[in-house]
Enzyme design. Structure first.
Site, PDB file in Angstrom:
ATOM      1  N   CYS A  77       0.837  -1.207   0.000  1.00 15.48           N
ATOM      2  CA  CYS A  77       0.000   0.000   0.000  1.00 15.48           C
ATOM      3  C   CYS A  77       0.876   1.263   0.000  1.00 15.48           C
ATOM      4  CB  CYS A  77      -0.990  -0.045   1.166  1.00 15.48           C
ATOM      5  SG  CYS A  77      -2.332   1.167   1.022  1.00 15.48           S
ATOM      6  N   HIS A 175      -3.874  -4.897  -0.086  1.00 17.13           N
ATOM      7  CA  HIS A 175      -3.477  -5.448   1.215  1.00 17.13           C
ATOM      8  C   HIS A 175      -3.563  -6.971   1.153  1.00 17.13           C
ATOM      9  CE1 HIS A 175      -3.211  -1.745   3.563  1.00 17.13           C
ATOM     10  NE2 HIS A 175      -4.146  -1.300   2.749  1.00 17.13           N
ATOM     11  N   GLU A 177      -2.720  -9.060   3.325  1.00 18.49           N
ATOM     12  CA  GLU A 177      -3.134  -9.581   4.635  1.00 18.49           C
ATOM     13  C   GLU A 177      -4.647  -9.500   4.838  1.00 18.49           C
ATOM     14  OE1 GLU A 177      -2.667  -5.171   5.438  1.00 18.49           O
ATOM     15  OE2 GLU A 177      -1.815  -6.653   4.073  1.00 18.49           O
TER      16      GLU A 177
END
Length: 197
Positions: A77, A175, A177
């Site tokens: 990001c 992202h 994650e």
């Protein structure tokens, strides 16, 4: 394997650490130059505003250290955006790893882009076992226009570079994650990379 997440006060660090734990690895949070240099893999996260994030990097000397790293490095990001030459956000000079300029989305689209979107035109081993057109999770108001270092693309008002690669440096705008199984696979692929990839 020693995995270091660069800790410079930029947001999404714990969620990345937990995502790595789910893959069966432990990651260390650190802003110590020697510890970062000794890692096998380095993750450079970021959530927040480019100008203040760059000031935090400079205050610890990380702005000089990161471009000199030799092991695989993954910017996430804002981390990816700070690895570019310059960002329109706060008129911020970046680290100059990727030869790209970060632009603000046009007012014709809703800003920030929040939610799931597709990645296409996938290149490099970072996307092994990831299908073209898979969905990932994004939250951002600024983007990298299509450029030479592009290894994945997303469309949101314009086609833009949603992942970058140069030498040992990788960057993703999304992202991983928070991107379910697709993000998990991408993190797994990064942890498996060596410099021959």
């Amino acid at each position: 394997m020693k995995i270091v997440i660069i800790d410079y006060g930029a947001g999404n660090i714990q969620s990345i650490k937990f995502a790595i734990q789910r893959l069966g690895f432990e990651a260390v949070l650190s802003n110590n130059g020697e510890e970062i240099k000794s890692a096998d893999k380095v993750i450079f996260p970021g959530v927040g505003e480019a100008g203040s994030a760059m000031r935090m990097l400079k205050s610890t000397g990380l702005d000089s250290l990161i471009p000199e790293l030799k092991q695989p490095v993954l910017g996430i990001c804002l981390g990816m955006q700070l690895m570019c030459n310059h960002s329109e956000e706060g008129d911020t000079q970046g680290l100059g790893i990727f030869d790209a300029e970060v632009k603000r989305f046009d007012s014709k689209v809703k800003v920030p882009q929040i939610g799931w979107n597709q990645i296409t035109n996938l290149e490099t081993h970072l996307f092994d076992k990831v299908e073209d057109g898979e969905y990932v999770y994004l939250v951002h108001s600024y983007y990298v226009p299509e450029c030479e270092d592009e290894i994945a693309r997303t469309e949101y008002g314009v086609n833009y570079s949603t992942a970058l690669h140069r030498n040992n440096f990788y960057g993703v705008q999304f992202h991983p994650e928070k991107s379910s199984k697709t993000g998990e696979q991408i993190l797994k692929n990064f942890l498996k990379l060596d410099l021959r990839s």
